[in-house]
Scaffold this motif. Structure first.
Motif, mmCIF file in Angstrom:
data_model
loop_
_atom_site.group_PDB
_atom_site.id
_atom_site.type_symbol
_atom_site.label_atom_id
_atom_site.label_comp_id
_atom_site.label_asym_id
_atom_site.label_seq_id
_atom_site.Cartn_x
_atom_site.Cartn_y
_atom_site.Cartn_z
ATOM 1 N N ARG A 160 -13.405 1.588 3.572
ATOM 2 C CA ARG A 160 -13.283 1.091 2.205
ATOM 3 C C ARG A 160 -12.817 -0.368 2.199
ATOM 4 N NH1 ARG A 160 -8.939 0.429 -1.130
ATOM 5 N NH2 ARG A 160 -9.482 0.272 -3.328
ATOM 6 N N ARG A 204 1.545 -0.294 5.013
ATOM 7 C CA ARG A 204 0.429 -0.421 5.962
ATOM 8 C C ARG A 204 0.281 0.848 6.800
ATOM 9 N NH1 ARG A 204 -0.391 -6.287 8.504
ATOM 10 N NH2 ARG A 204 -2.503 -5.497 8.565
ATOM 11 N N CYS A 205 1.412 1.474 7.102
ATOM 12 C CA CYS A 205 1.339 2.739 7.839
ATOM 13 C C CYS A 205 0.693 3.830 6.998
ATOM 14 C CB CYS A 205 2.736 3.193 8.263
ATOM 15 S SG CYS A 205 3.372 2.232 9.633
ATOM 16 N N ARG A 206 0.537 3.558 5.708
ATOM 17 C CA ARG A 206 -0.157 4.515 4.844
ATOM 18 C C ARG A 206 -1.558 4.009 4.504
ATOM 19 N NH1 ARG A 206 3.243 6.953 7.003
ATOM 20 N NH2 ARG A 206 5.141 7.785 6.056
ATOM 21 N N GLY A 207 -2.035 3.052 5.282
ATOM 22 C CA GLY A 207 -3.428 2.636 5.145
ATOM 23 C C GLY A 207 -3.674 1.445 4.245
ATOM 24 N N PHE A 208 -2.610 0.850 3.674
ATOM 25 C CA PHE A 208 -2.791 -0.338 2.835
ATOM 26 C C PHE A 208 -2.991 -1.566 3.722
ATOM 27 C CE2 PHE A 208 -0.693 2.573 0.068
ATOM 28 C CZ PHE A 208 -0.956 2.196 -1.232
ATOM 29 N N HIS A 261 -3.944 5.627 -3.592
ATOM 30 C CA HIS A 261 -4.497 4.494 -2.852
ATOM 31 C C HIS A 261 -4.512 4.801 -1.351
ATOM 32 C CE1 HIS A 261 -4.924 -0.119 -3.195
ATOM 33 N NE2 HIS A 261 -5.569 0.309 -2.145
ATOM 34 N N ALA A 262 -3.387 5.336 -0.873
ATOM 35 C CA ALA A 262 -3.281 5.649 0.554
ATOM 36 C C ALA A 262 -4.333 6.681 0.957
ATOM 37 C CB ALA A 262 -1.876 6.170 0.862
ATOM 38 N N GLU A 268 -11.315 -3.688 0.071
ATOM 39 C CA GLU A 268 -10.394 -3.905 -1.036
ATOM 40 C C GLU A 268 -11.166 -4.012 -2.338
ATOM 41 O OE1 GLU A 268 -7.324 -6.440 1.549
ATOM 42 O OE2 GLU A 268 -7.744 -7.247 -0.448
ATOM 43 N N ALA A 321 -3.384 3.619 10.927
ATOM 44 C CA ALA A 321 -3.243 4.707 9.959
ATOM 45 C C ALA A 321 -4.616 5.267 9.610
ATOM 46 C CB ALA A 321 -2.532 4.197 8.704
ATOM 47 N N ARG A 322 -5.573 4.357 9.412
ATOM 48 C CA ARG A 322 -6.918 4.819 9.035
ATOM 49 C C ARG A 322 -7.606 5.519 10.196
ATOM 50 N NH1 ARG A 322 -9.578 0.495 4.867
ATOM 51 N NH2 ARG A 322 -7.631 -0.357 4.042
ATOM 52 N N GLU A 375 -3.270 -5.626 0.097
ATOM 53 C CA GLU A 375 -3.088 -4.520 -0.856
ATOM 54 C C GLU A 375 -1.609 -4.168 -0.986
ATOM 55 O OE1 GLU A 375 -7.149 -1.828 -0.473
ATOM 56 O OE2 GLU A 375 -5.644 -1.660 1.090
ATOM 57 N N GLN A 390 3.275 13.322 2.033
ATOM 58 C CA GLN A 390 2.290 12.337 2.488
ATOM 59 C C GLN A 390 1.506 12.858 3.689
ATOM 60 O OE1 GLN A 390 3.613 8.193 2.450
ATOM 61 N NE2 GLN A 390 5.486 8.853 1.463
ATOM 62 N N ASN A 414 -7.806 5.205 1.145
ATOM 63 C CA ASN A 414 -8.006 4.350 2.323
ATOM 64 C C ASN A 414 -8.123 5.161 3.611
ATOM 65 O OD1 ASN A 414 -7.928 2.124 0.723
ATOM 66 N ND2 ASN A 414 -6.171 1.163 1.720
ATOM 67 N N ILE A 415 -7.332 6.213 3.708
ATOM 68 C CA ILE A 415 -7.342 7.005 4.939
ATOM 69 C C ILE A 415 -8.619 7.847 5.023
ATOM 70 C CG2 ILE A 415 -6.137 8.852 6.204
ATOM 71 C CD1 ILE A 415 -4.396 6.380 6.163
ATOM 72 N N PHE A 437 -0.164 8.897 12.131
ATOM 73 C CA PHE A 437 0.782 8.951 11.016
ATOM 74 C C PHE A 437 2.196 8.982 11.564
ATOM 75 C CE2 PHE A 437 3.518 11.380 8.166
ATOM 76 C CZ PHE A 437 3.222 10.869 6.912
ATOM 77 N N MET A 462 0.596 -4.521 -4.335
ATOM 78 C CA MET A 462 1.265 -3.353 -4.907
ATOM 79 C C MET A 462 2.752 -3.628 -5.100
ATOM 80 S SD MET A 462 1.565 0.399 -3.213
ATOM 81 C CE MET A 462 2.279 -0.266 -1.724
ATOM 82 N N PHE A 489 0.696 5.343 -5.387
ATOM 83 C CA PHE A 489 0.803 4.977 -3.980
ATOM 84 C C PHE A 489 -0.058 5.921 -3.133
ATOM 85 C CE2 PHE A 489 3.180 5.431 0.101
ATOM 86 C CZ PHE A 489 3.153 4.116 0.526
ATOM 87 N N GLU A 503 -4.365 -3.398 13.712
ATOM 88 C CA GLU A 503 -3.287 -3.603 12.741
ATOM 89 C C GLU A 503 -2.724 -2.242 12.338
ATOM 90 O OE1 GLU A 503 -2.140 -6.420 11.623
ATOM 91 O OE2 GLU A 503 -3.661 -7.827 12.313
ATOM 92 N N ALA A 504 -1.524 -2.260 11.774
ATOM 93 C CA ALA A 504 -0.882 -0.992 11.395
ATOM 94 C C ALA A 504 -1.773 -0.161 10.470
ATOM 95 C CB ALA A 504 0.459 -1.272 10.721
ATOM 96 N N ASP A 505 -2.416 -0.836 9.508
ATOM 97 C CA ASP A 505 -3.226 -0.055 8.567
ATOM 98 C C ASP A 505 -4.481 0.502 9.236
ATOM 99 O OD1 ASP A 505 -3.395 -3.103 8.060
ATOM 100 O OD2 ASP A 505 -5.376 -2.406 7.460
ATOM 101 N N LEU A 514 -2.484 13.160 3.701
ATOM 102 C CA LEU A 514 -3.251 12.241 4.548
ATOM 103 C C LEU A 514 -3.920 12.938 5.737
ATOM 104 C CD1 LEU A 514 -0.867 9.146 4.421
ATOM 105 C CD2 LEU A 514 -2.840 9.655 2.980
#
Ligand SMILES: Nc1ncnc2c1ncn2[C@@H]1O[C@H](COP(=O)(O)OP(=O)(O)OP(=O)(O)O)[C@@H](O)[C@H]1O
Ligand SMILES: [Mg+2]
Lengths: 439, 271
Positions: free
Chosen positions: B114, A393-397, B104-105, B116, B79-80, A401, B164, B108-109, B84, A405, B101, B74-76, B168
């Motif tokens: 985006r 999630r910290c990588r945007g998932f 996909h990351a 799902e 990130a978006r 998702e 990463q 999304n970032i 980081f 994965m 990985f 939320e955490a994601d 990112l």
């Protein structure tokens, strides 16, 4: 819905089942004998080891119709749309069934000319009586339990693949069995590879209505002569109110290889016995399994790798993930007969439990009577790790998702063993579809 | 645009145990901040709390990215939004290839809206970019085919975190001991890479116990954490002082924070 007949699995139903079909006498007798056996048997109970973890008190066979030959009102296109493994695959032949009735069967002319048989098992009981009589129920045990006996008595439709000596079929063959809402499928699959023959068989079971009930009482028999090579893929996505009982067994002779990959995703309750007998020196089997359950699904597999000859190899890997309140049961056995020296046996089951109410029973077993063997087994059960999810999630998932994965990553080891793109894609999609959101 | 990450009076507990006890920190885009402090003082906790780790409960305070309330996200989403964290201990994800990985990351970032199931960055385009970045970081392309952090050495994990970061391109990056576990050559390479990727291009919060990384990424500000608070903030010379003399002066000057730190360590030992 589609079956208009009221006949069910009772004496009268069986009588009209026999009446309806114009079948050779030997087959009628075979059916009658199996029926008598079934009648004499009790339903399995939980005190029987194989049913200890699988409760069938909810199962009422008389809610389901005995297969009939009354034409269905489902359009053939609807049946074709239910398949998942055929996309982009040039096939050597195809068989489609709906509720145990053949909808369509075809085989390319080139293979017919070379003596390959691929089509309705029912029809071949007439046209290839000697062949079918020799092999039908020669591998699976029809007296194993009441389900096995009922299947032997009432199998309908079904399919046969026969590959003559030395014939190498270089395109996959496809079988698509489909259940309509409330339907019954008792198809039997008979595969015979003569010496040096090769084939790839993609076999999938789907349904028109994922939420409808249904019954599968099935059997698979695979006979591999020396030096033959078979890749066999089974995808089971019956509806989630379908009962699924089957006896599935292969016998693999000298220097023959079998790669059997199965994915069990559907059904409400599954109880399958899957066995591989290695009967000639140098026989080699690889069994791969993917199980993914949700809601209240219950999927139980009892597997056997039986080494009856020396110098054989058996490799076995099942990976199962469970969500919601679902449960999988795996009870495996490697059996090594006294004469099966230099056996190399491997057995492993990994589980990924995705919810606190899900459950995985994993019971490996060894029974070794030879002294010069190498047999290893293992079983792991893990939960999805919240720290992994957070990392993703910290990588945007998104959470979903990330879970998807991690679950696909868990199954990757099996995907790596699948060499057919359409199968890998269909399995990947089926798994991704089933992953739900957790919190 | 000038982005600001602002943390005000942040209080965080794990279970019932207070860990951060009022952290204040403001980072402007383009600035580099060093965060130092003895073991167990709460540095990683700050990083994880900024990202929204569910195990760390925010019991007070605020975090804002520009005018966005980060604590609501939320955490994601964080990130978006461009935050980081290079993890002190990255997680392995067996069976998932680094390249998949990251594809996909990255998608999304770069495309925060985006949904799902929507298309990912085209494979060829992504592969080329990844290959270039990896070449730049002197990483073997084979690395992208390995499973995420699975069986990676400590050093490989840290380098994967830097990769990463490079892909990112966040607005703000917290680097939690991204220089630990690396040999001398690797530390230099990592320090240079981070400087190239992030120094003055992002807001950097560098958590470190060593001086090499800061040599290549000279901080405008050095913060010292003790007992869950930032007790002192200075310029680059403060980092130098701590590297030379350790934390004795800090511990003596801030006895209350020192007591809190000892308390946390003691609890940890009994836990
Ligand atoms: N998930 C957790 N569960 C229990 N205690 C935790 C947890 N995370 C952090 N702590 C405790 O909080 C305190 C601060 O830990 P933290 O990891 O933030 O320290 P740190 O400053 O990063 O230390 P280091 O320099 O060793 O990395 C420690 O006492 C630690 O044990
Ligand atoms: Mg830390």
């Amino acid at each position: 819905m589609t079956t208009t007949t009221l006949s069910t699995f009772d004496a009268a139903g069986f009588e009209s089942f026999l009446q309806e079909r114009q079948e050779p006498q030997w087959l009628k007798e075979m059916r009658q004998q199996a029926w008598n056996q079934a009648e004499a048997m009790q339903w399995p109970e939980r005190r029987h080891e194989e049913w200890l973890r699988t409760d069938i008190r909810m199962f009422q066979i008389n809610r389901f119709g005995i297969p009939s030959s009354v034409a269905s009102d489902v359009e053939p296109e609807q049946v074709a749309e239910a398949h998942q493994l055929r996309a982009g695959v040039e096939t050597a032949g195809q068989i489609e069934t709906l509720d145990s009735q053949i909808v369509n069967a075809s085989l390319k002319e080139t293979w017919k000319e070379r003596g390959v048989l691929f089509g309705s098992l029912e029809d071949h009981c007439e046209s290839q009586a000697d062949l079918v009589r020799e092999y039908l129920f020669s591998v699976t045990n029809t007296e194993h339990d009441k389900f096995a006996a009922l299947h032997a008595a009432t199998w309908a439709g079904g399919q046969i693949l026969y590959v003559p000596r030395g014939v190498v079929i270089d395109e996959p063959l496809h079988i698509g069995s489909v259940l309509s809402g409330g339907g019954t499928d008792t198809t039997h699959t008979l595969v015979i590879l003569e010496e040096g023959a090769e084939a790839t068989l993609l076999h999938e079971c789907n349904c028109l209505d994922p939420s409808a009930s249904g019954l599968h009482l099935g059997g698979i028999e695979i006979i591999q002569k020396p030096n033959s090579h078979l890749r066999y893929v089974n995808l089971q996505e019956w509806g989630h109110k379908t009962f699924n009982f089957a006896m599935q067994k292969a016998t693999v002779d000298r220097d023959a290889t079998l790669q059997w990959t199965l994915a069990a995703m559907g059904s409400q309750l599954t109880k399958v016995n899957q066995s591989v007998d290695l009967v000639g020196p140098g026989a080699n089997s690889q069994v791969n399994g993917v199980m993914f359950t949700e809601a209240r699904q219950h999927i139980a597999y009892h597997t056997l790798q039986h080494h009856k000859a020396p110098n054989c190899r058996s490799d076995f890997l099942y990976k199962s993930a469970q969500q919601d309140n679902s449960r999988t049961v795996w009870r495996g056995m490697i059996k090594v007969d006294p004469e099966a020296q230099k056996t190399d046996g491997y057995q492993r089951n990994d589980n990924l439990v995705l919810s606190s109410n899900a459950r995985a029973d994993s019971i490996p077993g060894l029974e070794i009577e030879a002294d010069d063997v190498r047999c290893t087994h293992g079983s792991t059960t893990a939960k999805v790790d919240e720290e992994q999810i957070f990392y993703a999630r910290c990588r945007g998932f998104t959470r979903k998702e990330a879970t998807r994965m991690i679950v696909s990553g868990f199954f990757q080891q099996i995907f790596d063993r699948i060499t057919i793109d359409s199968v890998r894609d269909a399995l990947g999609d089926a798994i991704a579809r089933q992953v739900r959101e957790y919190d | 645009m000038n982005h600001i990450l602002k943390i005000e009076d942040l209080h965080v507990t794990v279970g019932d145990k207070p860990i951060l006890r009022g952290v204040n920190l403001t980072i402007q885009h383009g600035e580099t901040h060093a965060l130092m402090g003895p073991n167990g003082s709460g540095k990683s906790t700050l990083g994880l709390a900024i990202m929204g780790h569910p195990g760390y409960e925010i019991t007070g305070g605020k975090i804002h990215l520009n005018d966005q309330d980060v604590l609501e996200m939320e955490a994601d989403e964080r990130a978006r939004a461009g935050i980081f964290l290079a993890f002190q201990r990255p997680m392995a994800i067996p069976g998932v290839k680094m390249a998949d990985f990251l594809r996909h990351a990255t998608t999304n970032i770069r495309r925060p809206d985006r949904k799902e199931g929507e298309e990912l960055i085209p494979m060829r385009e992504f592969r080329k970019e990844l290959k270039d970045r990896m070449a730049h970081l002197r990483m073997d392309v084979e690395f992208a085919r390995r499973y995420v952090n699975d069986g990676f050495s400590g050093g490989e994990m840290k380098r994967a975190e830097i990769l990463q970061l490079a892909m990112l391109q966040p607005k703000f990056a917290i680097l939690d001991e991204t220089d630990s576990g690396l040999d001398a050559d690797a530390v230099r390479l990592a320090s240079e890479s981070i400087a190239e990727i992030g120094h003055q291009k992002m807001g950097l919060l560098i958590i470190t116990h060593h001086d090499k990384l800061l040599e290549h990424n000279p901080p405008q500000f050095t913060h010292v954490m003790l007992g869950g608070r930032i007790v002192e903030t200075g310029g680059p010379e403060l980092a130098d002082e701590l590297h030379e003399n350790g934390y004795d002066r800090i511990r003596k000057t801030y006895p209350e924070a020192e007591a809190a730190n000892q308390e946390m360590l003691a609890e940890e030992a009994t836990a």
